[in-house]
Design an enzyme around this catalytic site. Structure first.
Site, short mmCIF file in Angstrom:
data_model
loop_
_atom_site.label_atom_id
_atom_site.label_comp_id
_atom_site.label_asym_id
_atom_site.label_seq_id
_atom_site.Cartn_x
_atom_site.Cartn_y
_atom_site.Cartn_z
CB ILE A 162 -0.96 -0.02 1.22
CG1 ILE A 162 -2.15 0.88 1.01
CG2 ILE A 162 -0.22 0.32 2.52
CD1 ILE A 162 -3.25 0.70 2.04
CG HIS A 221 5.90 -9.21 5.36
ND1 HIS A 221 5.65 -9.23 6.72
CD2 HIS A 221 6.50 -8.04 5.10
CE1 HIS A 221 6.09 -8.10 7.25
NE2 HIS A 221 6.63 -7.36 6.29
P1 5GP Z 1 7.21 -4.48 7.36
O1 5GP Z 1 7.37 -3.05 7.80
O2 5GP Z 1 6.57 -5.30 8.46
O3 5GP Z 1 8.45 -5.10 6.83
O4 5GP Z 1 6.23 -4.46 6.12
C1 5GP Z 1 4.85 -4.38 6.21
C2 5GP Z 1 4.37 -3.81 4.92
O5 5GP Z 1 2.98 -3.99 4.84
C3 5GP Z 1 4.65 -2.31 4.78
O6 5GP Z 1 5.49 -2.09 3.67
C4 5GP Z 1 3.26 -1.71 4.61
O7 5GP Z 1 3.22 -0.65 3.68
C5 5GP Z 1 2.43 -2.90 4.15
N1 5GP Z 1 1.02 -2.79 4.54
C6 5GP Z 1 0.55 -2.52 5.78
N2 5GP Z 1 -0.79 -2.50 5.77
C7 5GP Z 1 -1.17 -2.76 4.49
C8 5GP Z 1 -2.45 -2.87 3.85
O8 5GP Z 1 -3.51 -2.71 4.45
N3 5GP Z 1 -2.45 -3.15 2.51
C9 5GP Z 1 -1.29 -3.35 1.81
N4 5GP Z 1 -1.42 -3.63 0.51
N5 5GP Z 1 -0.08 -3.26 2.38
C10 5GP Z 1 -0.01 -2.97 3.71
#
Ligand code: 5GP
Length: 114
Positions: A31, A100
């Site tokens: 997103i 992820h």
């Molecule tokens: P992290 O910071 O845990 O490595 O990555 C989590 C990712 O999930 C972030 O890049 C964030 O933008 C993405 N993300 C969080 N909430 C959502 C959502 O509701 N939809 C989508 N498509 N991505 C999300």
């Protein structure tokens, strides 16, 4: 292990742009893209982070990377190259505790680090 936002994306409760799905894997556009192409690949069965996944479910790790290989090859990302990132914990700035893998590409990427 509690639910995360990714469960709501998988169930369709919250919308997202799904780019790949099979029996095991779910992948969608981030997103908040950090590159022209910014995808997230997850296994449908939740683990917390990449070390948790490696310890508990190494077969899922292989399934995720097989999906990344298939998608990036079929969609032209492999040809020019791309980056895979998995953040872990506070210093890694992990915000969603469902393992992820970020796939970044579609343009030349900058260097990374702090
Ligand atoms: P992290 O910071 O845990 O490595 O990555 C989590 C990712 O999930 C972030 O890049 C964030 O933008 C993405 N993300 C969080 N909430 C959502 C959502 O509701 N939809 C989508 N498509 N991505 C999300």
């Amino acid at each position: 292990m509690s639910e995360t936002i990714f469960d709501k994306l998988m169930s369709g409760e919250f919308p997202c742009d799904v780019i790949f799905e099979d029996d095991n894997i779910f992948a969608f556009r981030d997103i908040n893209p950090q590159a022209k192409v910014h995808l997230l690949f997850i296994h449908k069965l939740r683990t917390t982070d990449m070390n948790d996944l490696s310890r508990q479910r190494p077969e899922q790790l292989a399934q995720i990377f097989a999906a990344i290989e298939k998608y990036t090859k079929e969609n032209g990302l492999e040809e020019k190259g791309f980056r895979v990132v998995s953040n872990l914990g506070a210093y890694g700035r992990q915000t969603v505790f469902h393992t992820h893998f970020h796939v970044l590409g579609g343009e030349p990427l900058g260097s990374f680090g702090s």
